[in-house]
Design a protein around this motif. Structure first.
Motif, short mmCIF file in Angstrom:
data_model
loop_
_atom_site.label_atom_id
_atom_site.label_comp_id
_atom_site.label_asym_id
_atom_site.label_seq_id
_atom_site.Cartn_x
_atom_site.Cartn_y
_atom_site.Cartn_z
N GLN A 137 0.83 -1.21 0.00
CA GLN A 137 0.00 0.00 0.00
C GLN A 137 0.87 1.26 0.00
O GLN A 137 0.57 2.24 -0.70
N ALA A 138 1.96 1.22 0.77
CA ALA A 138 2.86 2.38 0.81
C ALA A 138 3.56 2.57 -0.53
O ALA A 138 3.75 3.70 -0.99
N MET A 139 3.93 1.47 -1.16
CA MET A 139 4.55 1.57 -2.49
C MET A 139 3.57 2.15 -3.49
O MET A 139 3.93 2.96 -4.35
N ASN A 140 2.31 1.75 -3.40
CA ASN A 140 1.30 2.24 -4.32
C ASN A 140 1.08 3.74 -4.13
O ASN A 140 0.88 4.47 -5.11
N GLU A 141 1.12 4.20 -2.88
CA GLU A 141 0.96 5.63 -2.61
C GLU A 141 2.09 6.44 -3.23
O GLU A 141 1.88 7.59 -3.66
N ALA A 142 3.29 5.86 -3.27
CA ALA A 142 4.45 6.56 -3.83
C ALA A 142 4.58 6.40 -5.33
O ALA A 142 5.47 7.01 -5.95
N LEU A 143 3.71 5.62 -5.94
CA LEU A 143 3.82 5.30 -7.36
C LEU A 143 3.88 6.53 -8.27
O LEU A 143 4.70 6.56 -9.21
N PRO A 144 3.06 7.56 -8.05
CA PRO A 144 3.16 8.73 -8.93
C PRO A 144 4.54 9.38 -8.92
O PRO A 144 5.03 9.83 -9.97
N GLU A 145 5.18 9.41 -7.76
CA GLU A 145 6.53 9.98 -7.69
C GLU A 145 7.52 9.11 -8.45
O GLU A 145 8.42 9.62 -9.13
N PHE A 146 7.39 7.79 -8.32
CA PHE A 146 8.28 6.90 -9.05
C PHE A 146 8.11 7.07 -10.56
O PHE A 146 9.10 7.17 -11.30
N ARG A 147 6.87 7.11 -11.00
CA ARG A 147 6.61 7.20 -12.44
C ARG A 147 7.04 8.55 -13.00
O ARG A 147 7.47 8.64 -14.16
N ALA A 148 6.95 9.60 -12.17
CA ALA A 148 7.40 10.92 -12.62
C ALA A 148 8.90 10.92 -12.91
O ALA A 148 9.38 11.73 -13.71
N LEU A 149 9.62 10.01 -12.27
CA LEU A 149 11.06 9.88 -12.49
C LEU A 149 11.38 8.77 -13.47
O LEU A 149 12.54 8.35 -13.59
N GLY A 150 10.37 8.28 -14.17
CA GLY A 150 10.58 7.32 -15.26
C GLY A 150 10.69 5.88 -14.84
O GLY A 150 11.05 5.02 -15.66
N ALA A 151 10.37 5.57 -13.58
CA ALA A 151 10.55 4.21 -13.07
C ALA A 151 9.26 3.40 -13.15
O ALA A 151 8.16 3.94 -12.98
N ASN A 152 9.41 2.11 -13.40
CA ASN A 152 8.32 1.15 -13.26
C ASN A 152 8.49 0.38 -11.96
O ASN A 152 9.60 0.32 -11.40
N VAL A 153 7.40 -0.23 -11.48
CA VAL A 153 7.41 -0.97 -10.22
C VAL A 153 6.78 -2.34 -10.46
O VAL A 153 5.74 -2.45 -11.12
N VAL A 154 7.41 -3.37 -9.91
CA VAL A 154 6.79 -4.70 -9.86
C VAL A 154 7.02 -5.27 -8.46
O VAL A 154 8.02 -4.98 -7.81
N ALA A 155 6.06 -6.08 -8.03
CA ALA A 155 6.23 -6.86 -6.80
C ALA A 155 6.36 -8.33 -7.21
O ALA A 155 5.72 -8.77 -8.17
N ILE A 156 7.20 -9.07 -6.50
CA ILE A 156 7.43 -10.48 -6.80
C ILE A 156 7.19 -11.30 -5.55
O ILE A 156 7.72 -11.00 -4.48
N SER A 157 6.38 -12.35 -5.71
CA SER A 157 6.04 -13.24 -4.61
C SER A 157 5.97 -14.66 -5.13
O SER A 157 5.65 -14.87 -6.31
N PRO A 158 6.24 -15.67 -4.30
CA PRO A 158 6.10 -17.05 -4.75
C PRO A 158 4.65 -17.52 -4.84
O PRO A 158 4.39 -18.64 -5.27
N GLN A 159 3.69 -16.68 -4.48
CA GLN A 159 2.30 -17.12 -4.45
C GLN A 159 1.75 -17.31 -5.88
O GLN A 159 2.30 -16.80 -6.86
N THR A 160 0.64 -18.00 -5.97
CA THR A 160 0.00 -18.28 -7.26
C THR A 160 -0.66 -17.02 -7.81
O THR A 160 -0.93 -16.07 -7.07
#
Length: 223
Positions: free
Chosen positions: A96-119
């Protein structure tokens, strides 16, 4: 409130048995023992870190779409967060915290992914429950976590505790191995080298998303 403040508040409620958290108090020493042993193992220090070349990965997101780290890096820096699964409340608070910061990340040209072993089914639940605007990738058999040096096997006594709590990791992950990744956060530059890393075997401690902004700002000036 910082991410760690939110995690600390949740931890206090969880250990205090405040509603809706009614976990038996005797589980906490067991979990703390496992965390202490993982810290003492030194595995975090051997994981991929800043300055290393990041392993490439191609994984499916919550909707079955193929996501390639190479393709994402062709567009800009890539933020990768490894988390344990939708069953882990600490992980959900972090997402949730990462999602809140997503606009700032994208403004700097970055993409975000989360990785988990779950299905993928559980990844869809993570996206839906946390209202995420970035993909959650399924790391089949934890191989990408292993490539980053994060995958570890739960000790037998912790497996027994999880079973007693009906926390069925083999079902969550479609993998009988009872393994998880240590929570970790990476910024990977377009050249494939890790610019920022934070690995903590204590799953109750996570860096604030804002810690990555100076790294992304510096990367943006070097393009």
């Amino acid at each position: 409130m910082s991410l760690q403040d939110k995690l600390n508040a949740f931890k206090a409620d969880f250990k205090g048995g405040k509603a809706p958290y009614f976990a038996p108090p005797d589980i906490h020493p067991v979990m703390e023992r496992a965390t202490a042993e993982l810290i003492a193992s030194g595995q975090a220090g051997r994981a991929i870190k800043a300055g290393d070349r990041a392993p490439q990965f191609t994984l499916k997101d919550q909707d079955g779409n193929v996501v390639s780290s190479a393709e994402l890096l062709a567009k800009g820096p890539l933020i990768v967060t490894f988390y344990r699964g939708v069953w882990c409340p600490y992980c959900n608070i972090e997402l949730q915290a990462m999602n809140e910061a997503l606009p700032e990340f994208r403004a700097l040209g970055a993409n975000v992914v989360a990785i988990s072993p779950q299905t993928p089914v559980n990844s869809r639940k993570a996206v839906r429950t946390n209202a995420l605007d970035f993909p959650v990738l399924s790391d089949v058999n934890g191989q990408t976590g292993a490539d980053f040096g994060l995958r570890f096997a739960l000790p037998d006594y912790l497996v027994d505790l999880y079973k007693n709590l009906k926390n069925d990791l083999p079902a969550f992950n479609n993998d009988p191995s009872w393994t998880l990744p240590m929570p970790a956060r990476y910024v990977i530059g377009q050249g494939g080298v890790v610019l920022y890393s934070e690995i903590n075997p204590d799953y109750t401690r996570r860096p604030d998303p804002s810690d990555m902004l100076p790294v992304l700002e510096k990367a943006a000036t070097q393009v």
